[in-house]
Design a protein around this motif. Structure first.
Motif, PDB file in Angstrom:
ATOM      1  N   TRP A 154      35.844  48.477  40.498  1.00  0.00           N
ATOM      2  CA  TRP A 154      35.721  49.280  39.279  1.00  0.00           C
ATOM      3  C   TRP A 154      36.985  50.086  39.021  1.00  0.00           C
ATOM      4  CZ3 TRP A 154      32.600  49.051  35.331  1.00  0.00           C
ATOM      5  CH2 TRP A 154      32.556  50.111  34.425  1.00  0.00           C
ATOM      6  N   ARG A 155      37.595  50.588  40.086  1.00  0.00           N
ATOM      7  CA  ARG A 155      38.847  51.338  39.921  1.00  0.00           C
ATOM      8  C   ARG A 155      39.991  50.423  39.500  1.00  0.00           C
ATOM      9  NH1 ARG A 155      37.691  54.565  45.089  1.00  0.00           N
ATOM     10  NH2 ARG A 155      38.017  52.495  45.873  1.00  0.00           N
ATOM     11  N   MET A 156      39.952  49.156  39.897  1.00  0.00           N
ATOM     12  CA  MET A 156      41.040  48.219  39.569  1.00  0.00           C
ATOM     13  C   MET A 156      40.717  47.329  38.370  1.00  0.00           C
ATOM     14  SD  MET A 156      42.338  46.967  43.298  1.00  0.00           S
ATOM     15  CE  MET A 156      40.795  46.809  44.158  1.00  0.00           C
ATOM     16  N   ARG A 157      39.697  47.664  37.577  1.00  0.00           N
ATOM     17  CA  ARG A 157      39.290  46.808  36.476  1.00  0.00           C
ATOM     18  C   ARG A 157      40.364  46.674  35.392  1.00  0.00           C
ATOM     19  NH1 ARG A 157      37.011  51.670  35.544  1.00  0.00           N
ATOM     20  NH2 ARG A 157      37.077  52.470  33.420  1.00  0.00           N
ATOM     21  N   SER A 158      41.239  47.651  35.300  1.00  0.00           N
ATOM     22  CA  SER A 158      42.297  47.563  34.288  1.00  0.00           C
ATOM     23  C   SER A 158      43.291  46.460  34.630  1.00  0.00           C
ATOM     24  CB  SER A 158      43.015  48.903  34.148  1.00  0.00           C
ATOM     25  OG  SER A 158      43.650  49.221  35.368  1.00  0.00           O
ATOM     26  N   ALA A 159      43.366  46.067  35.912  1.00  0.00           N
ATOM     27  CA  ALA A 159      44.296  45.013  36.313  1.00  0.00           C
ATOM     28  C   ALA A 159      43.835  43.644  35.829  1.00  0.00           C
ATOM     29  CB  ALA A 159      44.453  44.999  37.832  1.00  0.00           C
ATOM     30  N   LEU A 160      42.594  43.519  35.423  1.00  0.00           N
ATOM     31  CA  LEU A 160      42.092  42.251  34.921  1.00  0.00           C
ATOM     32  C   LEU A 160      42.766  41.870  33.601  1.00  0.00           C
ATOM     33  CD1 LEU A 160      39.995  39.985  35.341  1.00  0.00           C
ATOM     34  CD2 LEU A 160      38.399  41.344  34.007  1.00  0.00           C
ATOM     35  N   HIS A 161      43.064  42.865  32.784  1.00  0.00           N
ATOM     36  CA  HIS A 161      43.684  42.609  31.485  1.00  0.00           C
ATOM     37  C   HIS A 161      45.202  42.509  31.579  1.00  0.00           C
ATOM     38  CE1 HIS A 161      39.808  43.158  29.669  1.00  0.00           C
ATOM     39  NE2 HIS A 161      39.691  44.332  30.268  1.00  0.00           N
ATOM     40  N   GLU A 162      45.788  43.057  32.606  1.00  0.00           N
ATOM     41  CA  GLU A 162      47.243  43.046  32.753  1.00  0.00           C
ATOM     42  C   GLU A 162      47.658  42.055  33.828  1.00  0.00           C
ATOM     43  OE1 GLU A 162      48.238  47.034  33.700  1.00  0.00           O
ATOM     44  OE2 GLU A 162      47.370  47.840  31.884  1.00  0.00           O
ATOM     45  N   THR A 163      47.397  40.802  33.650  1.00  0.00           N
ATOM     46  CA  THR A 163      47.690  39.812  34.677  1.00  0.00           C
ATOM     47  C   THR A 163      49.166  39.446  34.725  1.00  0.00           C
ATOM     48  OG1 THR A 163      47.158  38.056  33.134  1.00  0.00           O
ATOM     49  CG2 THR A 163      45.404  38.808  34.622  1.00  0.00           C
ATOM     50  N   MET A 164      49.858  39.505  33.631  1.00  0.00           N
ATOM     51  CA  MET A 164      51.261  39.082  33.627  1.00  0.00           C
ATOM     52  C   MET A 164      52.162  40.076  34.354  1.00  0.00           C
ATOM     53  SD  MET A 164      51.555  36.275  32.448  1.00  0.00           S
ATOM     54  CE  MET A 164      51.546  35.100  31.194  1.00  0.00           C
ATOM     55  N   GLY A 165      52.034  41.320  34.039  1.00  0.00           N
ATOM     56  CA  GLY A 165      52.973  42.295  34.594  1.00  0.00           C
ATOM     57  C   GLY A 165      52.571  42.831  35.946  1.00  0.00           C
ATOM     58  N   ASN A 166      51.322  42.696  36.319  1.00  0.00           N
ATOM     59  CA  ASN A 166      50.852  43.335  37.545  1.00  0.00           C
ATOM     60  C   ASN A 166      50.038  42.328  38.365  1.00  0.00           C
ATOM     61  OD1 ASN A 166      50.454  45.318  39.363  1.00  0.00           O
ATOM     62  ND2 ASN A 166      49.229  46.633  38.054  1.00  0.00           N
ATOM     63  N   HIS A 167      50.727  41.368  38.923  1.00  0.00           N
ATOM     64  CA  HIS A 167      50.063  40.282  39.655  1.00  0.00           C
ATOM     65  C   HIS A 167      49.410  40.783  40.949  1.00  0.00           C
ATOM     66  CE1 HIS A 167      49.194  36.240  40.916  1.00  0.00           C
ATOM     67  NE2 HIS A 167      49.826  36.442  42.068  1.00  0.00           N
ATOM     68  N   ASP A 168      50.033  41.700  41.680  1.00  0.00           N
ATOM     69  CA  ASP A 168      49.467  42.209  42.946  1.00  0.00           C
ATOM     70  C   ASP A 168      48.148  42.941  42.710  1.00  0.00           C
ATOM     71  OD1 ASP A 168      51.537  41.178  44.412  1.00  0.00           O
ATOM     72  OD2 ASP A 168      52.694  43.053  44.428  1.00  0.00           O
ATOM     73  N   SER A 169      48.055  43.714  41.641  1.00  0.00           N
ATOM     74  CA  SER A 169      46.800  44.420  41.338  1.00  0.00           C
ATOM     75  C   SER A 169      45.701  43.431  40.988  1.00  0.00           C
ATOM     76  CB  SER A 169      46.997  45.382  40.169  1.00  0.00           C
ATOM     77  OG  SER A 169      47.884  46.403  40.517  1.00  0.00           O
ATOM     78  N   HIS A 170      46.074  42.372  40.282  1.00  0.00           N
ATOM     79  CA  HIS A 170      45.086  41.357  39.927  1.00  0.00           C
ATOM     80  C   HIS A 170      44.556  40.642  41.186  1.00  0.00           C
ATOM     81  CE1 HIS A 170      43.052  38.520  37.386  1.00  0.00           C
ATOM     82  NE2 HIS A 170      43.625  37.496  38.022  1.00  0.00           N
ATOM     83  N   VAL A 171      45.440  40.347  42.137  1.00  0.00           N
ATOM     84  CA  VAL A 171      45.012  39.706  43.396  1.00  0.00           C
ATOM     85  C   VAL A 171      44.092  40.637  44.177  1.00  0.00           C
ATOM     86  CG1 VAL A 171      45.834  38.853  45.622  1.00  0.00           C
ATOM     87  CG2 VAL A 171      47.016  38.197  43.524  1.00  0.00           C
TER      88      VAL A 171
ATOM     89  N   LEU B 215      42.187  42.916  42.914  1.00  0.00           N
ATOM     90  CA  LEU B 215      40.920  42.948  42.198  1.00  0.00           C
ATOM     91  C   LEU B 215      40.079  41.724  42.551  1.00  0.00           C
ATOM     92  CD1 LEU B 215      39.055  44.121  39.972  1.00  0.00           C
ATOM     93  CD2 LEU B 215      40.277  42.643  38.383  1.00  0.00           C
ATOM     94  N   LEU B 216      40.685  40.558  42.590  1.00  0.00           N
ATOM     95  CA  LEU B 216      39.944  39.341  42.937  1.00  0.00           C
ATOM     96  C   LEU B 216      39.437  39.372  44.379  1.00  0.00           C
ATOM     97  CD1 LEU B 216      42.060  36.594  41.121  1.00  0.00           C
ATOM     98  CD2 LEU B 216      39.869  37.570  40.437  1.00  0.00           C
ATOM     99  N   ILE B 217      40.253  39.888  45.298  1.00  0.00           N
ATOM    100  CA  ILE B 217      39.830  40.020  46.707  1.00  0.00           C
ATOM    101  C   ILE B 217      38.655  40.990  46.807  1.00  0.00           C
ATOM    102  CG2 ILE B 217      40.508  40.897  48.979  1.00  0.00           C
ATOM    103  CD1 ILE B 217      43.277  39.704  48.455  1.00  0.00           C
ATOM    104  N   SER B 218      38.735  42.095  46.070  1.00  0.00           N
ATOM    105  CA  SER B 218      37.667  43.082  46.105  1.00  0.00           C
ATOM    106  C   SER B 218      36.373  42.520  45.516  1.00  0.00           C
ATOM    107  CB  SER B 218      38.106  44.328  45.336  1.00  0.00           C
ATOM    108  OG  SER B 218      37.102  45.306  45.371  1.00  0.00           O
ATOM    109  N   LEU B 219      36.478  41.756  44.423  1.00  0.00           N
ATOM    110  CA  LEU B 219      35.287  41.138  43.839  1.00  0.00           C
ATOM    111  C   LEU B 219      34.688  40.085  44.770  1.00  0.00           C
ATOM    112  CD1 LEU B 219      36.368  40.772  40.107  1.00  0.00           C
ATOM    113  CD2 LEU B 219      34.568  42.241  41.040  1.00  0.00           C
ATOM    114  N   THR B 220      35.555  39.301  45.438  1.00  0.00           N
ATOM    115  CA  THR B 220      35.071  38.306  46.395  1.00  0.00           C
ATOM    116  C   THR B 220      34.363  38.983  47.559  1.00  0.00           C
ATOM    117  OG1 THR B 220      36.917  36.867  45.792  1.00  0.00           O
ATOM    118  CG2 THR B 220      35.762  36.360  47.847  1.00  0.00           C
ATOM    119  N   MET B 221      34.959  40.070  48.051  1.00  0.00           N
ATOM    120  CA  MET B 221      34.342  40.818  49.158  1.00  0.00           C
ATOM    121  C   MET B 221      32.990  41.388  48.723  1.00  0.00           C
ATOM    122  SD  MET B 221      36.026  43.886  51.336  1.00  0.00           S
ATOM    123  CE  MET B 221      35.120  45.379  51.063  1.00  0.00           C
ATOM    124  N   ALA B 222      32.892  41.906  47.498  1.00  0.00           N
ATOM    125  CA  ALA B 222      31.623  42.442  46.997  1.00  0.00           C
ATOM    126  C   ALA B 222      30.577  41.336  46.901  1.00  0.00           C
ATOM    127  CB  ALA B 222      31.838  43.102  45.637  1.00  0.00           C
ATOM    128  N   ALA B 223      30.983  40.156  46.454  1.00  0.00           N
ATOM    129  CA  ALA B 223      30.033  39.050  46.323  1.00  0.00           C
ATOM    130  C   ALA B 223      29.547  38.582  47.694  1.00  0.00           C
ATOM    131  CB  ALA B 223      30.673  37.897  45.565  1.00  0.00           C
TER     132      ALA B 223
END
Length: 179
Positions: free
Chosen positions: A132-149, A151-159
């Protein structure tokens, strides 16, 4: 004070303890039963110190042991009672295990599954909070690739931890119902 009033005053436990003490004193003051057979046969009647009266030793209450020593009949009876008590305890333990053990194992296993489910739930909620804290990184995939990764790791861990949490509680529910 007579023995009846004394016994009532002290209770059954004190009477049993006194009786045991008298028997122990009698056993301690009795002659050695493994003494030579000739010496035992030549002796006169044995004086019982607890009752202060002469008692002839019983003639047929002893049997020969394989080593040649004689074992008194009360010792044989006591040994048989101990053996029977041991067998009864063993059988009672098996019956207790059969009656209670299976239920106890099943319920303790269910409790363990619920406990692990709670911990998996805590990790899943922590991962969701991080996502939830990193949800803004979902929309900024081009400029902030590390935050997007992240976010995906955190979502995978939650699942994954959410799945473990739910499956642990489902298994615990099945186990308590006996399925």
């Amino acid at each position: 004070m007579d023995s009846v009033r004394f016994g009532r005053a002290l209770g059954v436990g004190a009477r049993a303890a006194a009786k045991t003490l008298v028997m122990a004193v009698d056993a301690a003051t009795a002659p050695n039963p493994t003494a030579n057979a000739e010496q035992g046969a030549a002796k006169s009647p044995v004086l019982n110190p607890g009752t202060n009266r002469g008692v002839n030793p019983p003639v047929n209450t002893e049997r020969a042991d394989t080593s040649g020593a004689r074992i008194p009949e009360p010792v044989e009876r006591t040994a048989a009672q101990i053996k029977q008590t041991g067998q009864g305890l063993k059988q009672g333990g098996k019956q207790f295990n059969k009656a209670v053990g299976g239920r106890l194992v099943r319920l303790s296993g269910a409790l363990w599954l619920e406990l692990t489910g709670v911990f998996f739930g805590i990790f899943a909620v922590s991962a969701v909070a991080g996502s939830w804290r990193m949800r803004s990184a979902l929309h900024e995939t081009m400029g902030n690739h590390d935050s997007h990764v992240r976010l995906l790791i955190s979502l995978t861990m939650a699942a994954v931890f959410g799945y473990f949490c739910v499956s642990s509680f489902v298994k615990a529910n099945r186990r308590t119902k006996g399925q």
